[in-house]
Design a protein around this motif. Structure first.
Motif, PDB file in Angstrom:
ATOM      1  N   MET A   1       0.844  -1.179   0.000  1.00 57.93           N
ATOM      2  CA  MET A   1       0.000   0.000   0.000  1.00 57.93           C
ATOM      3  C   MET A   1       0.887   1.239   0.000  1.00 57.93           C
ATOM      4  O   MET A   1       1.791   1.361   0.817  1.00 57.93           O
ATOM      5  CB  MET A   1      -0.910  -0.038   1.226  1.00 57.93           C
ATOM      6  N   GLU A   2       0.643   2.166  -0.919  1.00 57.26           N
ATOM      7  CA  GLU A   2       1.440   3.371  -1.027  1.00 57.26           C
ATOM      8  C   GLU A   2       1.205   4.294   0.158  1.00 57.26           C
ATOM      9  O   GLU A   2       0.106   4.388   0.672  1.00 57.26           O
ATOM     10  CB  GLU A   2       1.085   4.120  -2.313  1.00 57.26           C
ATOM     11  N   GLY A   3       2.266   4.989   0.565  1.00 53.84           N
ATOM     12  CA  GLY A   3       2.146   5.942   1.660  1.00 53.84           C
ATOM     13  C   GLY A   3       2.273   5.329   3.043  1.00 53.84           C
ATOM     14  O   GLY A   3       2.350   6.038   4.020  1.00 53.84           O
ATOM     15  N   THR A   4       2.276   4.023   3.123  1.00 54.21           N
ATOM     16  CA  THR A   4       2.415   3.357   4.408  1.00 54.21           C
ATOM     17  C   THR A   4       3.891   3.104   4.682  1.00 54.21           C
ATOM     18  O   THR A   4       4.604   2.573   3.841  1.00 54.21           O
ATOM     19  CB  THR A   4       1.657   2.018   4.422  1.00 54.21           C
ATOM     20  N   VAL A   5       4.341   3.502   5.851  1.00 51.81           N
ATOM     21  CA  VAL A   5       5.732   3.301   6.235  1.00 51.81           C
ATOM     22  C   VAL A   5       5.784   2.157   7.236  1.00 51.81           C
ATOM     23  O   VAL A   5       5.098   2.160   8.251  1.00 51.81           O
ATOM     24  CB  VAL A   5       6.314   4.581   6.874  1.00 51.81           C
ATOM     25  N   THR A   6       6.603   1.178   6.925  1.00 48.10           N
ATOM     26  CA  THR A   6       6.786   0.049   7.826  1.00 48.10           C
ATOM     27  C   THR A   6       7.885   0.408   8.820  1.00 48.10           C
ATOM     28  O   THR A   6       8.978   0.798   8.403  1.00 48.10           O
ATOM     29  CB  THR A   6       7.201  -1.214   7.045  1.00 48.10           C
ATOM     30  N   PRO A   7       7.614   0.321  10.111  1.00 52.68           N
ATOM     31  CA  PRO A   7       8.653   0.648  11.099  1.00 52.68           C
ATOM     32  C   PRO A   7       9.852  -0.289  10.950  1.00 52.68           C
ATOM     33  O   PRO A   7       9.719  -1.442  10.535  1.00 52.68           O
ATOM     34  CB  PRO A   7       7.969   0.423  12.443  1.00 52.68           C
ATOM     35  N   LEU A   8      11.021   0.232  11.296  1.00 50.39           N
ATOM     36  CA  LEU A   8      12.226  -0.580  11.263  1.00 50.39           C
ATOM     37  C   LEU A   8      12.200  -1.587  12.404  1.00 50.39           C
ATOM     38  O   LEU A   8      11.660  -1.305  13.473  1.00 50.39           O
ATOM     39  CB  LEU A   8      13.463   0.306  11.413  1.00 50.39           C
ATOM     40  N   THR A   9      12.799  -2.737  12.161  1.00 49.88           N
ATOM     41  CA  THR A   9      12.969  -3.691  13.253  1.00 49.88           C
ATOM     42  C   THR A   9      14.006  -3.110  14.207  1.00 49.88           C
ATOM     43  O   THR A   9      14.732  -2.161  13.866  1.00 49.88           O
ATOM     44  CB  THR A   9      13.466  -5.056  12.746  1.00 49.88           C
ATOM     45  N   GLU A  10      14.125  -3.670  15.381  1.00 46.52           N
ATOM     46  CA  GLU A  10      15.106  -3.182  16.346  1.00 46.52           C
ATOM     47  C   GLU A  10      16.522  -3.256  15.769  1.00 46.52           C
ATOM     48  O   GLU A  10      17.309  -2.328  15.911  1.00 46.52           O
ATOM     49  CB  GLU A  10      15.015  -3.984  17.644  1.00 46.52           C
ATOM     50  N   GLU A  11      16.825  -4.351  15.102  1.00 43.95           N
ATOM     51  CA  GLU A  11      18.155  -4.517  14.504  1.00 43.95           C
ATOM     52  C   GLU A  11      18.397  -3.497  13.389  1.00 43.95           C
ATOM     53  O   GLU A  11      19.478  -2.902  13.295  1.00 43.95           O
ATOM     54  CB  GLU A  11      18.313  -5.933  13.952  1.00 43.95           C
ATOM     55  N   GLU A  12      17.395  -3.268  12.537  1.00 44.79           N
ATOM     56  CA  GLU A  12      17.519  -2.276  11.469  1.00 44.79           C
ATOM     57  C   GLU A  12      17.706  -0.881  12.048  1.00 44.79           C
ATOM     58  O   GLU A  12      18.513  -0.094  11.546  1.00 44.79           O
ATOM     59  CB  GLU A  12      16.277  -2.295  10.582  1.00 44.79           C
ATOM     60  N   GLU A  13      16.954  -0.575  13.094  1.00 45.34           N
ATOM     61  CA  GLU A  13      17.077   0.734  13.752  1.00 45.34           C
ATOM     62  C   GLU A  13      18.480   0.924  14.311  1.00 45.34           C
ATOM     63  O   GLU A  13      19.078   1.997  14.151  1.00 45.34           O
ATOM     64  CB  GLU A  13      16.039   0.872  14.865  1.00 45.34           C
ATOM     65  N   GLN A  14      19.035  -0.079  14.964  1.00 39.87           N
ATOM     66  CA  GLN A  14      20.395   0.018  15.515  1.00 39.87           C
ATOM     67  C   GLN A  14      21.420   0.230  14.411  1.00 39.87           C
ATOM     68  O   GLN A  14      22.330   1.045  14.550  1.00 39.87           O
ATOM     69  CB  GLN A  14      20.734  -1.233  16.329  1.00 39.87           C
ATOM     70  N   ARG A  15      21.277  -0.502  13.308  1.00 39.33           N
ATOM     71  CA  ARG A  15      22.210  -0.343  12.181  1.00 39.33           C
ATOM     72  C   ARG A  15      22.092   1.040  11.557  1.00 39.33           C
ATOM     73  O   ARG A  15      23.095   1.669  11.208  1.00 39.33           O
ATOM     74  CB  ARG A  15      21.960  -1.411  11.114  1.00 39.33           C
TER      75      ARG A  15
END
Length: 90
Positions: A1-15
């Motif tokens: 779905m356009e315009g929807t942002v998927t939150p980063l996983t904890e590991e992705e956020e740390q990186r």
């Protein structure tokens, strides 16, 4: 779905924060400041956290201010004038 942002996983956020710490830290070390896009409250919060980490790492204050609705400027204490109303001071 356009315009929807998927939150980063904890590991992705740390990186991502580690990358920002390195990239923005290098730029700030070179010129005393850096700017980075910040379109969402999460983006701004992330940059404030990076500024706090840089402040701790260097033992020198790194300020954060919104330049406009889409950009944030991080500035090492002693470089450039900040406005009177920064979004956060780390």
């Amino acid at each position: 779905m356009e315009g929807t942002v998927t939150p980063l996983t904890e590991e992705e956020e740390q990186r991502f924060r580690a990358m920002l710490f390195s990239e923005l830290g290098n730029k700030i070390a070179d010129q005393g400041w850096a700017r980075f896009p910040a379109y969402t409250p999460e983006d701004r919060s992330r940059l404030v956290a990076v500024a706090r980490r840089l402040t701790t790492y260097w033992g020198r204050h790194v300020f954060v201010e919104a330049e406009d609705q889409a950009r944030v400027r991080l500035c090492l204490a002693g470089y450039g004038a900040l406005s009177q109303s920064p979004i956060a001071r780390s």
